[in-house]
Design an enzyme around this catalytic site. Structure first.
Site, PDB file in Angstrom:
ATOM      1  CG  ASP A 183      -1.941  -1.082   1.213  1.00 42.94           C
ATOM      2  OD1 ASP A 183      -2.340  -1.503   0.115  1.00 42.94           O
ATOM      3  OD2 ASP A 183      -2.359  -1.523   2.307  1.00 42.94           O
ATOM      4  CE1 TYR A 216       4.123  -7.340   3.530  1.00 43.03           C
ATOM      5  CE2 TYR A 216       3.605  -9.683   3.650  1.00 43.03           C
ATOM      6  CZ  TYR A 216       3.570  -8.474   2.970  1.00 43.03           C
ATOM      7  OH  TYR A 216       3.000  -8.407   1.725  1.00 43.03           O
TER       8      TYR A 216
END
Length: 250
Positions: free
Chosen positions: A52, A110
């Protein structure tokens, strides 16, 4: 036709995410523009997944096919002068036909960074979620341990995501302290839209004492919209690594 795999790092602060969008600068659009100059033809890249706006990558993988004959080592070298300073090609490798950045991936890692400080740090504002309160690291790790294994993560999926299975397997999930920052690392075979950021937000509520480990366990079993949740800020999230071999047996 050659298939080229690139590992790319980027600071997502100034981009409208990874995926190409009309009228916005994105990581994909910049890479395609500059790679076309190197290869002497139009280039269309595939990423291992979207990030994003504001999200960073330490090791995003992209692939593309080309008839160009430029050696992989030259792609890395030449990209330094073509790409903006906040996008870096770390490596380039020719792969067998059919290899795909997304569909060939086995698992990803992540990390999310939180900085607890009484006063905002302007030099880390783009790279951490900054909180004025201290967090209970032990409580957050006890809750994070519940993520291990295979679960239905529907409750941690934001609306607007693509239609994909919510069943994901998490191989590792834990917080640790790194200097003045708390770092959450999570490895899994796939992640839903905003899944990591939603998980981090809930774990931080545990760290603040607003929720318990039992509350988090109930959230993990819940269906969507059954409890208050929101994505943690984008700037603290990093795609750390994309792996193309099965997760190692312990």
């Amino acid at each position: 036709m050659r298939t080229i795999k690139l590992v790319v790092a980027y600071d997502g602060s100034c981009y409208h995410g990874y995926q190409k969008q009309k009228d916005y600068d994105t990581i994909q659009s910049i890479l395609e523009e500059k790679l076309a100059l190197l290869c002497g033809e139009r280039v269309s890249i595939a990423g291992s997944g979207r990030t994003d706006a504001g999200v960073h990558a330490l090791g995003q993988t992209v692939t593309f096919t080309t008839n160009g004959r430029i050696p992989c080592a030259n792609i890395v070298r030449a990209s330094r002068s073509l790409l903006p300073r906040d996008i870096v090609v770390l490596s380039a490798e020719e792969m067998p036909e059919g290899f795909h950045a997304r569909f060939s991936a086995c698992w990803k890692v992540y990390q999310y960074r939180v900085l607890c400080c009484a006063f905002a740090n302007p030099f880390r504002v783009r790279y951490t979620w900054q909180l004025a309160n201290e967090l209970n690291l032990v409580a957050m790790n006890e809750a994070a341990a519940l993520l291990l294994g295979t679960h239905d993560f529907s409750a941690f999926r934001s609306s607007g995501s693509v239609d994909s299975s919510p069943i994901k397997t998490i191989y590792a999930a834990a917080w640790h302290k790194e200097g003045s920052e708390l770092v959450f690392r999570i490895a899994g075979d796939g992640f839903l839209y905003h899944m990591v950021r939603n998980i981090v937000w809930s774990l931080v509520q545990v760290g603040l004492g607003r929720r318990t480990k039992e509350d988090f366990a109930a959230e993990l079993r819940a269906k969507r919209c059954e409890f208050l949740n929101e994505p943690a800020p984008a700037e603290g999230l990093y795609l750390e690594e994309v792996c193309y071999k099965p997760y190692p047996e312990r």
